[in-house]
Design a protein around this motif. Sequence first.
Motif, short mmCIF file in Angstrom:
data_model
loop_
_atom_site.label_atom_id
_atom_site.label_comp_id
_atom_site.label_asym_id
_atom_site.label_seq_id
_atom_site.Cartn_x
_atom_site.Cartn_y
_atom_site.Cartn_z
N VAL A 70 -6.55 5.14 3.63
CA VAL A 70 -5.31 4.78 4.30
C VAL A 70 -5.02 5.84 5.35
O VAL A 70 -4.88 7.03 5.02
CB VAL A 70 -4.14 4.67 3.30
CG1 VAL A 70 -2.86 4.30 4.03
CG2 VAL A 70 -4.46 3.64 2.22
N LEU A 71 -4.93 5.42 6.61
CA LEU A 71 -4.66 6.34 7.72
C LEU A 71 -3.22 6.14 8.18
O LEU A 71 -2.79 5.02 8.43
CB LEU A 71 -5.62 6.08 8.87
CG LEU A 71 -7.12 6.26 8.58
CD1 LEU A 71 -7.93 5.96 9.83
CD2 LEU A 71 -7.42 7.66 8.06
N ALA A 72 -2.51 7.26 8.32
CA ALA A 72 -1.12 7.20 8.81
C ALA A 72 -0.79 8.54 9.44
O ALA A 72 -1.24 9.60 8.99
CB ALA A 72 -0.16 6.88 7.69
N SER A 73 -0.02 8.51 10.51
CA SER A 73 0.41 9.74 11.17
C SER A 73 1.91 9.64 11.44
O SER A 73 2.41 8.56 11.77
CB SER A 73 -0.35 9.97 12.48
OG SER A 73 -0.13 8.90 13.38
N SER A 120 6.66 7.35 7.91
CA SER A 120 6.18 6.08 7.41
C SER A 120 6.58 4.95 8.34
O SER A 120 7.74 4.86 8.78
CB SER A 120 6.76 5.80 6.01
OG SER A 120 6.42 4.51 5.60
N PRO A 121 5.64 4.08 8.69
CA PRO A 121 5.96 2.95 9.58
C PRO A 121 6.68 1.83 8.87
O PRO A 121 7.08 0.85 9.49
CB PRO A 121 4.57 2.52 10.07
CG PRO A 121 3.67 2.85 8.92
CD PRO A 121 4.23 4.11 8.31
N VAL A 141 5.39 -3.99 -6.92
CA VAL A 141 6.34 -4.48 -5.91
C VAL A 141 6.66 -5.94 -6.23
O VAL A 141 5.76 -6.78 -6.25
CB VAL A 141 5.74 -4.35 -4.49
CG1 VAL A 141 6.75 -4.82 -3.45
CG2 VAL A 141 5.30 -2.92 -4.22
N GLY A 142 7.91 -6.21 -6.48
CA GLY A 142 8.32 -7.56 -6.83
C GLY A 142 8.33 -8.50 -5.62
O GLY A 142 8.41 -8.07 -4.47
N VAL A 162 0.82 -1.21 0.00
CA VAL A 162 0.00 0.00 0.00
C VAL A 162 0.86 1.26 0.00
O VAL A 162 0.54 2.24 -0.68
CB VAL A 162 -0.97 -0.02 1.21
CG1 VAL A 162 -1.59 1.35 1.43
CG2 VAL A 162 -2.05 -1.07 0.99
N LEU A 163 1.94 1.26 0.75
CA LEU A 163 2.79 2.44 0.83
C LEU A 163 3.50 2.75 -0.49
O LEU A 163 4.05 3.85 -0.66
CB LEU A 163 3.83 2.27 1.93
CG LEU A 163 3.29 2.40 3.36
CD1 LEU A 163 4.38 2.11 4.37
CD2 LEU A 163 2.69 3.77 3.60
#
Length: 246
Positions: A236-239, A242-243, A177-178, A170-171
């Motif tokens: 997509v939720l992110a704060s 990037s994790p 993405v291989g 997702v990121l």
Amino acid sequence: MTITALPARTALHRQLGRPSLAQPRTSGSSALKPLPAASAPSPTAAPHAAVRAVPEGTEARGFVLYVGLGEDAAAEDRVELARLVTELRALTSKLAPSAQTHAAVALAPAGAGGRDVDVVRRALGDPAVQQPAAETDPGIVIDLTRKRVAIGDEIAPLTYREFELLQHIVLREGSTVGRCDIIDALWDADADDRPNERTIDVHVRRLRAKLGAYAEIIRTVRGAGYRFDGHADVTVLASGPSPDRF
């Protein structure tokens, strides 16, 4: 011999509704007296006030008659909708030659519940009937901060590794993405459980199964790997930073 003809004739006339000969005859000035006239309405009596069915400043231009009659009910009544419409329009033309008419048949999904007339009113947009709220897709929320995926009101039962796999793809929205990239990012080089490329396909298959109706948000790029493309149903939720591990 007793003479009884007069009483018998009187009774007969009473039965026939005719005046009896035994009734006394009116004579003198009372015979010329006119019968009392029916009482006329008082000139001071107020006439009935006209009742307007529309607010002031408007005028009535016609009316709508909703007819609820399903096909089964029409068959029981032995009448066809087309015939019923034709006769109602003919009656309207007879009573009001200047009237203009328009007929519309309301359709509903087979087996839809509710009264026929209510279904007709909704189908034809009657503003007095509350329209049922349209069912909306709740969508899917990928919360990268809380490490969980919500599908509507349900939380998808993803394992830690499945979530990491989803997050990694997702990121990199819009990029393929291989499989080798996924292995290197999610497993240590000397890990005992380090998978091969075919095993990655198994992990993706299990992940998709838990995503249910949203399984296709992880697309397969033949011969290359996997890709996530943004969609209106996906949030997509992110704060913070990037994790993901780069």
